[in-house]
Design a protein around this motif. Structure first.
Motif, PDB file in Angstrom:
ATOM      1  N   ILE A   1       0.828  -1.205   0.000  1.00  0.00           N
ATOM      2  CA  ILE A   1       0.000   0.000   0.000  1.00  0.00           C
ATOM      3  C   ILE A   1       0.862   1.254   0.000  1.00  0.00           C
ATOM      4  O   ILE A   1       0.474   2.288  -0.564  1.00  0.00           O
ATOM      5  CB  ILE A   1      -0.974  -0.022   1.200  1.00  0.00           C
ATOM      6  N   ILE A   2       2.043   1.201   0.605  1.00  0.00           N
ATOM      7  CA  ILE A   2       2.946   2.349   0.578  1.00  0.00           C
ATOM      8  C   ILE A   2       3.408   2.614  -0.853  1.00  0.00           C
ATOM      9  O   ILE A   2       3.489   3.763  -1.297  1.00  0.00           O
ATOM     10  CB  ILE A   2       4.143   2.111   1.513  1.00  0.00           C
ATOM     11  N   ALA A   3       3.710   1.534  -1.589  1.00  0.00           N
ATOM     12  CA  ALA A   3       4.096   1.699  -2.992  1.00  0.00           C
ATOM     13  C   ALA A   3       2.977   2.322  -3.806  1.00  0.00           C
ATOM     14  O   ALA A   3       3.211   3.179  -4.664  1.00  0.00           O
ATOM     15  CB  ALA A   3       4.491   0.343  -3.585  1.00  0.00           C
TER      16      ALA A   3
ATOM     17  N   SER B   1       3.055  10.777  -6.243  1.00  0.00           N
ATOM     18  CA  SER B   1       4.140  11.292  -7.079  1.00  0.00           C
ATOM     19  C   SER B   1       3.648  11.643  -8.480  1.00  0.00           C
ATOM     20  O   SER B   1       4.028  12.688  -9.034  1.00  0.00           O
ATOM     21  CB  SER B   1       5.277  10.273  -7.159  1.00  0.00           C
ATOM     22  N   VAL B   2       2.781  10.806  -9.044  1.00  0.00           N
ATOM     23  CA  VAL B   2       2.231  11.124 -10.371  1.00  0.00           C
ATOM     24  C   VAL B   2       1.373  12.389 -10.299  1.00  0.00           C
ATOM     25  O   VAL B   2       1.415  13.233 -11.208  1.00  0.00           O
ATOM     26  CB  VAL B   2       1.416   9.932 -10.910  1.00  0.00           C
ATOM     27  N   GLY B   3       0.612  12.532  -9.215  1.00  0.00           N
ATOM     28  CA  GLY B   3      -0.194  13.740  -9.054  1.00  0.00           C
ATOM     29  C   GLY B   3       0.653  14.994  -8.989  1.00  0.00           C
ATOM     30  O   GLY B   3       0.339  16.004  -9.633  1.00  0.00           O
TER      31      GLY B   3
ATOM     32  N   LEU C   1       7.353   6.836 -16.242  1.00  0.00           N
ATOM     33  CA  LEU C   1       7.462   5.543 -16.912  1.00  0.00           C
ATOM     34  C   LEU C   1       8.575   4.694 -16.306  1.00  0.00           C
ATOM     35  O   LEU C   1       8.479   3.463 -16.274  1.00  0.00           O
ATOM     36  CB  LEU C   1       7.719   5.751 -18.408  1.00  0.00           C
ATOM     37  N   LEU C   2       9.627   5.340 -15.825  1.00  0.00           N
ATOM     38  CA  LEU C   2      10.717   4.608 -15.186  1.00  0.00           C
ATOM     39  C   LEU C   2      10.371   4.180 -13.771  1.00  0.00           C
ATOM     40  O   LEU C   2      10.879   3.165 -13.273  1.00  0.00           O
ATOM     41  CB  LEU C   2      11.987   5.471 -15.165  1.00  0.00           C
ATOM     42  N   LEU C   3       9.517   4.947 -13.098  1.00  0.00           N
ATOM     43  CA  LEU C   3       9.153   4.633 -11.715  1.00  0.00           C
ATOM     44  C   LEU C   3       8.221   3.436 -11.626  1.00  0.00           C
ATOM     45  O   LEU C   3       8.359   2.600 -10.723  1.00  0.00           O
ATOM     46  CB  LEU C   3       8.493   5.856 -11.063  1.00  0.00           C
ATOM     47  N   TYR C   4       7.292   3.327 -12.546  1.00  0.00           N
ATOM     48  CA  TYR C   4       6.248   2.311 -12.438  1.00  0.00           C
ATOM     49  C   TYR C   4       6.783   0.879 -12.391  1.00  0.00           C
ATOM     50  O   TYR C   4       6.289   0.075 -11.580  1.00  0.00           O
ATOM     51  CB  TYR C   4       5.242   2.458 -13.582  1.00  0.00           C
ATOM     52  N   PRO C   5       7.764   0.466 -13.235  1.00  0.00           N
ATOM     53  CA  PRO C   5       8.219  -0.934 -13.164  1.00  0.00           C
ATOM     54  C   PRO C   5       8.734  -1.352 -11.793  1.00  0.00           C
ATOM     55  O   PRO C   5       8.582  -2.514 -11.399  1.00  0.00           O
ATOM     56  CB  PRO C   5       9.341  -0.982 -14.218  1.00  0.00           C
ATOM     57  N   PHE C   6       9.335  -0.416 -11.042  1.00  0.00           N
ATOM     58  CA  PHE C   6       9.859  -0.761  -9.728  1.00  0.00           C
ATOM     59  C   PHE C   6       8.742  -0.961  -8.698  1.00  0.00           C
ATOM     60  O   PHE C   6       8.942  -1.645  -7.691  1.00  0.00           O
ATOM     61  CB  PHE C   6      10.814   0.333  -9.250  1.00  0.00           C
ATOM     62  N   LEU C   7       7.580  -0.345  -8.941  1.00  0.00           N
ATOM     63  CA  LEU C   7       6.478  -0.444  -7.995  1.00  0.00           C
ATOM     64  C   LEU C   7       5.382  -1.398  -8.452  1.00  0.00           C
ATOM     65  O   LEU C   7       4.414  -1.617  -7.739  1.00  0.00           O
ATOM     66  CB  LEU C   7       5.863   0.947  -7.764  1.00  0.00           C
ATOM     67  N   GLN C   8       5.549  -1.955  -9.654  1.00  0.00           N
ATOM     68  CA  GLN C   8       4.474  -2.757 -10.241  1.00  0.00           C
ATOM     69  C   GLN C   8       4.136  -3.984  -9.392  1.00  0.00           C
ATOM     70  O   GLN C   8       2.965  -4.333  -9.227  1.00  0.00           O
ATOM     71  CB  GLN C   8       4.866  -3.197 -11.652  1.00  0.00           C
ATOM     72  N   LYS C   9       5.170  -4.646  -8.823  1.00  0.00           N
ATOM     73  CA  LYS C   9       4.900  -5.876  -8.070  1.00  0.00           C
ATOM     74  C   LYS C   9       4.082  -5.605  -6.808  1.00  0.00           C
ATOM     75  O   LYS C   9       3.410  -6.494  -6.301  1.00  0.00           O
ATOM     76  CB  LYS C   9       6.207  -6.572  -7.714  1.00  0.00           C
TER      77      LYS C   9
END
Length: 294
Positions: free
Chosen positions: A195-197, A204-206, A273-281
């Motif tokens: 949930i923190i991710a 951050s996107v906002g 776009l670079l941030l999302y893969p690290f938080l996807q899991k």
């Protein structure tokens, strides 16, 4: 594995086709913008770019790195995003954790008051007057303090704490002598990474895409975020297209503006776009648990 019936296979094929169509619809604008950013601006203006780049040109990127305002706006946006997200996350955790505790008196009343603000708010003018009275106009804090917390995200995080972290663990820690802050820091937060991710990604996107508050509260261009400069570039490009001067200087300016527009869009979206893969899991698990349970 059980054999699928003919009807199931047909439904599966239809679903896969629909997903393929949706993927193409979503990916095509991204590929087009990337191709247009490295193509000859004249080809882009003439509508010759459909998918792949034509006559490779990095004019837009060269102009960006020569423009000090855009670089300043990029750094400002990074600072607004980092500081704003940190404040958002801290405030959300500090509000959600007490509301998730079963022995917290008045939690239902406090939650009701907070939820009330989702349906009724003071509006833009009262918010502006409050920011002005607090002396935050044309300051860094005008972009991070007014949006320091989201009630919707507090509810999601509170639900996660209630449904995903066993109360027995917290009770055991309390018996061992842990205070509420120690329970939060040593037990609850380490178990709440999904949930923190999700919260980090949402906030951050906002912050990264925000421009309206900057448009209202900031007058110093040195404090503008990147999105405000991007807005100016898009408006300027539209005005250039509406003004039909017909001379060579106008055509050159129009092509440069077109190249800068697509290049800035690529650079502005690259960090997200670079941030999302690290938080996807963590992302899917956090959203499902926080949204479906409770």
């Amino acid at each position: 594995m059980t054999a699928q019936s003919t009807g199931d296979r047909i439904v599966g094929i239809i679903i896969n086709l629909l997903l393929a169509v949706v993927s193409v619809i979503v990916l095509y604008p991204l590929v087009f913008v990337l191709s247009a950013s490295v193509s000859n601006p004249e080809d882009v203006l003439n509508g010759e770019i459909w998918l792949f780049p034509s006559s490779l040109s990095f004019t837009g990127y060269e102009k960006i790195f020569q423009n000090q305002e855009i670089l300043t706006g990029y750094l400002n946006t990074i600072m607004y995003t980092l500081v704003g997200t940190a404040i958002n996350l801290a405030m959300t955790v500090m509000a959600a954790y007490p509301l998730s505790r079963p022995n917290f008196a008045g939690k239902n009343l406090i939650t009701g008051i907070m939820v009330f603000t989702l349906f009724f708010s003071g509006g833009l003018i009262p918010t502006y007057l409050i920011v002005k009275e607090m002396g935050m106009l044309n300051s860094f804090w005008a972009l991070v303090i007014p949006n320091a917390v989201s009630v919707w995200n507090i509810v999601i995080m509170r639900t996660f704490f209630q449904s995903s972290i066993p109360g027995e663990i917290q009770e055991s820690a309390s018996i061992d002598g842990c205070s509420n802050l120690q329970i939060l820091w040593k037990i609850v937060l380490p178990l709440s990474m999904p949930i923190i991710a999700v919260m980090i990604l949402f906030y951050s996107v906002g912050h990264w895409n925000a421009y309206f508050n900057a448009l209202i509260y900031l007058t110093d261009r040195a404090k503008y975020p990147l999105q405000l400069f991007l807005r100016e570039i898009l408006i300027q490009g539209q005005m250039e297209q509406m003004i039909n001067v017909g001379d060579e200087s106008h055509a050159r300016t129009l092509m440069e503006a077109e190249a800068i527009k697509y290049a800035v869009v690529v650079i502005a979206n690259l960090p997200v776009l670079l941030l999302y893969p690290f938080l996807q899991k963590y992302f899917v698990k956090g959203v499902m648990i926080g949204a479906l349970k409770g």
